[in-house]
Every structure is written in C-alpha cells, then in structure tokens.
Design an enzyme around this catalytic site. Structure first.
Site, PDB file in Angstrom:
ATOM      1  N   ASP A 190      14.179  -1.301   1.583  1.00 23.17           N
ATOM      2  CA  ASP A 190      14.849  -1.526   2.872  1.00 23.17           C
ATOM      3  C   ASP A 190      15.775  -2.740   2.705  1.00 23.17           C
ATOM      4  O   ASP A 190      16.912  -2.595   2.236  1.00 23.17           O
ATOM      5  CB  ASP A 190      13.746  -1.747   3.918  1.00 23.17           C
ATOM      6  CG  ASP A 190      14.262  -1.919   5.322  1.00 23.17           C
ATOM      7  OD1 ASP A 190      15.439  -1.664   5.576  1.00 23.17           O
ATOM      8  OD2 ASP A 190      13.467  -2.311   6.204  1.00 23.17           O
ATOM      9  N   LYS A 220      16.783   2.877   2.015  1.00 26.03           N
ATOM     10  CA  LYS A 220      17.426   2.655   3.316  1.00 26.03           C
ATOM     11  C   LYS A 220      18.501   1.579   3.106  1.00 26.03           C
ATOM     12  O   LYS A 220      18.281   0.399   3.379  1.00 26.03           O
ATOM     13  CB  LYS A 220      16.365   2.172   4.308  1.00 26.03           C
ATOM     14  CG  LYS A 220      16.666   2.473   5.750  1.00 26.03           C
ATOM     15  CD  LYS A 220      15.838   1.626   6.681  1.00 26.03           C
ATOM     16  CE  LYS A 220      14.398   2.035   6.797  1.00 26.03           C
ATOM     17  NZ  LYS A 220      13.684   1.153   7.779  1.00 26.03           N
ATOM     18  N   ARG A 240      -0.161   6.891   7.717  1.00 19.95           N
ATOM     19  CA  ARG A 240       0.074   6.982   6.270  1.00 19.95           C
ATOM     20  C   ARG A 240      -0.266   8.371   5.733  1.00 19.95           C
ATOM     21  O   ARG A 240       0.281   8.829   4.753  1.00 19.95           O
ATOM     22  CB  ARG A 240      -0.798   5.967   5.506  1.00 19.95           C
ATOM     23  CG  ARG A 240      -0.399   4.512   5.704  1.00 19.95           C
ATOM     24  CD  ARG A 240      -1.157   3.638   4.709  1.00 19.95           C
ATOM     25  NE  ARG A 240      -1.132   2.233   5.057  1.00 19.95           N
ATOM     26  CZ  ARG A 240      -0.158   1.384   4.741  1.00 19.95           C
ATOM     27  NH1 ARG A 240       0.890   1.819   4.075  1.00 19.95           N
ATOM     28  NH2 ARG A 240      -0.220   0.122   5.082  1.00 19.95           N
ATOM     29  N   GLU A 292       8.142   2.424  -6.043  1.00 22.75           N
ATOM     30  CA  GLU A 292       8.255   1.905  -4.671  1.00 22.75           C
ATOM     31  C   GLU A 292       8.302   3.052  -3.695  1.00 22.75           C
ATOM     32  O   GLU A 292       8.939   4.069  -3.960  1.00 22.75           O
ATOM     33  CB  GLU A 292       9.576   1.125  -4.532  1.00 22.75           C
ATOM     34  CG  GLU A 292       9.482  -0.348  -4.812  1.00 22.75           C
ATOM     35  CD  GLU A 292       8.988  -1.159  -3.613  1.00 22.75           C
ATOM     36  OE1 GLU A 292       8.401  -0.582  -2.679  1.00 22.75           O
ATOM     37  OE2 GLU A 292       9.192  -2.371  -3.655  1.00 22.75           O
ATOM     38  N   ASP A 293       7.682   2.877  -2.559  1.00 20.80           N
ATOM     39  CA  ASP A 293       7.794   3.867  -1.486  1.00 20.80           C
ATOM     40  C   ASP A 293       9.206   3.828  -0.894  1.00 20.80           C
ATOM     41  O   ASP A 293       9.929   4.812  -0.920  1.00 20.80           O
ATOM     42  CB  ASP A 293       6.725   3.625  -0.404  1.00 20.80           C
ATOM     43  CG  ASP A 293       6.639   2.155   0.040  1.00 20.80           C
ATOM     44  OD1 ASP A 293       7.383   1.306  -0.499  1.00 20.80           O
ATOM     45  OD2 ASP A 293       5.827   1.856   0.926  1.00 20.80           O
ATOM     46  N   ASP A 327       3.291   3.345   6.883  1.00 16.64           N
ATOM     47  CA  ASP A 327       2.520   3.161   8.112  1.00 16.64           C
ATOM     48  C   ASP A 327       3.313   2.516   9.242  1.00 16.64           C
ATOM     49  O   ASP A 327       4.380   1.946   9.043  1.00 16.64           O
ATOM     50  CB  ASP A 327       1.320   2.243   7.838  1.00 16.64           C
ATOM     51  CG  ASP A 327       1.756   0.780   7.720  1.00 16.64           C
ATOM     52  OD1 ASP A 327       2.696   0.501   6.945  1.00 16.64           O
ATOM     53  OD2 ASP A 327       1.193  -0.067   8.420  1.00 16.64           O
ATOM     54  N   LYS A 385       0.810  -1.201   0.000  1.00 15.65           N
ATOM     55  CA  LYS A 385       0.000   0.000   0.000  1.00 15.65           C
ATOM     56  C   LYS A 385       0.853   1.264   0.000  1.00 15.65           C
ATOM     57  O   LYS A 385       0.400   2.336  -0.356  1.00 15.65           O
ATOM     58  CB  LYS A 385      -0.853   0.053   1.284  1.00 15.65           C
ATOM     59  CG  LYS A 385      -1.916  -0.976   1.414  1.00 15.65           C
ATOM     60  CD  LYS A 385      -2.645  -0.703   2.770  1.00 15.65           C
ATOM     61  CE  LYS A 385      -3.591  -1.823   3.080  1.00 15.65           C
ATOM     62  NZ  LYS A 385      -4.115  -1.683   4.458  1.00 15.65           N
ATOM     63  N   GLY A 386       2.093   1.138   0.427  1.00 19.23           N
ATOM     64  CA  GLY A 386       2.904   2.309   0.744  1.00 19.23           C
ATOM     65  C   GLY A 386       3.091   3.309  -0.376  1.00 19.23           C
ATOM     66  O   GLY A 386       3.326   4.488  -0.127  1.00 19.23           O
ATOM     67  N   PHE A 397      13.041   3.389  11.556  1.00 15.63           N
ATOM     68  CA  PHE A 397      11.729   3.082  11.001  1.00 15.63           C
ATOM     69  C   PHE A 397      11.015   4.398  10.718  1.00 15.63           C
ATOM     70  O   PHE A 397      10.916   5.261  11.585  1.00 15.63           O
ATOM     71  CB  PHE A 397      10.919   2.226  11.983  1.00 15.63           C
ATOM     72  CG  PHE A 397       9.683   1.665  11.364  1.00 15.63           C
ATOM     73  CD1 PHE A 397       9.744   0.581  10.500  1.00 15.63           C
ATOM     74  CD2 PHE A 397       8.443   2.237  11.618  1.00 15.63           C
ATOM     75  CE1 PHE A 397       8.605   0.070   9.910  1.00 15.63           C
ATOM     76  CE2 PHE A 397       7.293   1.739  11.024  1.00 15.63           C
ATOM     77  CZ  PHE A 397       7.378   0.653  10.172  1.00 15.63           C
ATOM     78  N   VAL A 398      10.542   4.568   9.481  1.00 20.97           N
ATOM     79  CA  VAL A 398       9.932   5.844   9.089  1.00 20.97           C
ATOM     80  C   VAL A 398       8.447   5.666   8.777  1.00 20.97           C
ATOM     81  O   VAL A 398       8.021   4.595   8.345  1.00 20.97           O
ATOM     82  CB  VAL A 398      10.665   6.469   7.874  1.00 20.97           C
ATOM     83  CG1 VAL A 398      12.058   6.934   8.248  1.00 20.97           C
ATOM     84  CG2 VAL A 398      10.720   5.508   6.683  1.00 20.97           C
TER      85      VAL A 398
HETATM   86  P1  5GP Z   1      11.973  -4.530   2.034  1.00 23.24           P
HETATM   87  O1  5GP Z   1      11.405  -5.765   1.395  1.00 23.24           O
HETATM   88  O2  5GP Z   1      12.851  -3.715   1.124  1.00 23.24           O
HETATM   89  O3  5GP Z   1      12.620  -4.851   3.350  1.00 23.24           O
HETATM   90  O4  5GP Z   1      10.768  -3.637   2.456  1.00 23.24           O
HETATM   91  C1  5GP Z   1       9.879  -3.132   1.570  1.00 23.24           C
HETATM   92  C2  5GP Z   1       8.583  -2.750   2.251  1.00 23.24           C
HETATM   93  O5  5GP Z   1       8.663  -2.791   3.676  1.00 23.24           O
HETATM   94  C3  5GP Z   1       8.254  -1.340   1.880  1.00 23.24           C
HETATM   95  O6  5GP Z   1       7.505  -1.280   0.690  1.00 23.24           O
HETATM   96  C4  5GP Z   1       7.472  -0.878   3.097  1.00 23.24           C
HETATM   97  O7  5GP Z   1       6.118  -1.204   2.964  1.00 23.24           O
HETATM   98  C5  5GP Z   1       8.071  -1.667   4.255  1.00 23.24           C
HETATM   99  N1  5GP Z   1       9.102  -0.883   4.964  1.00 23.24           N
HETATM  100  C6  5GP Z   1      10.447  -0.995   4.886  1.00 23.24           C
HETATM  101  N2  5GP Z   1      11.069  -0.094   5.672  1.00 23.24           N
HETATM  102  C7  5GP Z   1      10.077   0.618   6.257  1.00 23.24           C
HETATM  103  C8  5GP Z   1      10.065   1.725   7.173  1.00 23.24           C
HETATM  104  O8  5GP Z   1      11.077   2.275   7.648  1.00 23.24           O
HETATM  105  N3  5GP Z   1       8.823   2.180   7.518  1.00 23.24           N
HETATM  106  C9  5GP Z   1       7.657   1.641   7.059  1.00 23.24           C
HETATM  107  N4  5GP Z   1       6.526   2.188   7.477  1.00 23.24           N
HETATM  108  N5  5GP Z   1       7.644   0.613   6.201  1.00 23.24           N
HETATM  109  C10 5GP Z   1       8.833   0.111   5.801  1.00 23.24           C
END
Ligand code: 5GP
Length: 175
Positions: free
Chosen positions: A101, A129, A163, A97-98, A157, A40-41, A150-151
């Site tokens: 991470d 990140k 959000r 992508e939002d 969210d 959803k981000g 964590f943001v």
């Molecule tokens: P990844 O698979 O790269 O670890 O994470 C991707 C998803 O995890 C992002 O699309 C997001 O929804 C969530 N996510 C990763 N880091 C953060 C963060 O710092 N804050 C929030 N709210 N969501 C995150």
C-alpha cells in the site's frame, strides 16, 4: 456491520497465483530460495503459492505490524513483532507480501533483510495498491493492481475479521 463488495473471486485469484508460481519456478529452478512471508496477511497467499511450487524451497515468517485495531489507514510506523529465525546470509530470498500500500512495510522488510547480507532479494506481492505509495519499492512478481479502497479477505483483515474469506472484497465502514 461494514459493507463488503466482491472485487476478485477465488477462481480469479487462483489463476493468478498459479501463474506467479510458474514464473517463480522458472526463475529459481533448484536455487532453494528462502521464502519470507510477512505476517499475518500473507498466510493464505503463502499457503496457496507454495503448494503450486514444485521445487526445493524453505519458508520463514516475519511478523510486522503497521495498522492498529479498527484502522483502515496505515499509521506509517512499522514494528517487528517476531524476527526471522533462519540465517539469511548468502540465501536467495523471496519476500511474500499480501498487499503493498504505502510501501513502508515492504521498505522496512527490505532494509531488515539487506542488513543480513542475502545473495539476492526479490519481492512477490499478490495485491498492489499504487495510489497511496509513499516510498518507491520494487515488486518483481505482482498479482493484481487494486484500486484505492480498503480490501479484506484472502488473508487480509479488518479488525482481525474477514481473513478467511476466499475472495477479495472492498470494505466500507458504516458511519
Ligand atoms: P503498507 O506499509 O504498504 O502501507 O501496508 C502494508 C500492510 O498494511 C499490509 O501487509 C497489510 O497488512 C496492511 N494493508 C494495507 N492496505 C490494506 C488494505 O487495503 N486492507 C487490509 N486489510 N490491509 C491492508
């Protein structure tokens, strides 16, 4: 209540979204790309980005989940909640992508798209990140590098809250 601290103001985010849109427009011209938002981000970023893109384009959404409720660390497992409806074969795809991470969600998304034989796939991520990356992923259009915190806000969210905040905040859970 968790503690929030402002990292990026709405104005700072807007400037960067405008400049990403300019770059994307310069590169795609009239190729009519398919923008694939990862829900959803992405919804706030996608809405702001496309309204700066004065060019032909189409939009699709992929709903993935990798975080459980109240979690602030990735569980590393990605599931498709809702797949793409539009055909991807032969299309120029831009993943929106939002935040990237660990990179596991983006890696999953890229594999999902590649299987469908697009003409090209590029990635636009507003927040990066890199500190917690577990797999190497390409980011062609990057907004901000954010620290290893964590943001929330601007679509992101914590337990489905925050959000709607127009800026980006770091969140600290109260123990
Ligand atoms: P990844 O698979 O790269 O670890 O994470 C991707 C998803 O995890 C992002 O699309 C997001 O929804 C969530 N996510 C990763 N880091 C953060 C963060 O710092 N804050 C929030 N709210 N969501 C995150």
């Amino acid at each position: 209540m968790p503690r929030l601290e402002l990292l990026l103001s709405p104005q700072e985010i807007k400037q960067v979204v405008d400049s990403l849109a300019r770059e994307i427009k310069d590169n795609y011209g009239d190729k009519n790309p398919l923008l694939v938002g990862v829900l959803k981000g992405c919804f706030v970023f996608m809405a702001d980005l496309v309204r700066c893109l004065d060019m032909p384009l189409e939009m699709e959404f992929l709903s993935l989940s990798s975080y459980g409720q109240r979690r602030t660390v990735s569980c590393g497992k990605v599931e498709v909640m809702r797949g793409l409806r539009a055909p991807v074969k032969g299309r120029h795809v831009l993943v929106v992508e939002d935040i990237v991470d660990t990179g596991l969600t983006l890696r999953f998304t890229l594999n999902y798209l590649e299987r469908r034989k697009p003409a090209s796939v590029k990635v636009c991520a507003l927040f990066d990140k890199p500190a917690r990356r577990q797999t190497e992923v390409p980011i062609d259009y990057r907004g901000f590098i954010v620290p290893d915190v964590f943001v929330v806000g601007y679509g992101l969210d914590y337990d489905e809250q925050f959000r709607q905040l127009p800026g980006l905040y770091s969140l600290q859970e109260k123990s």
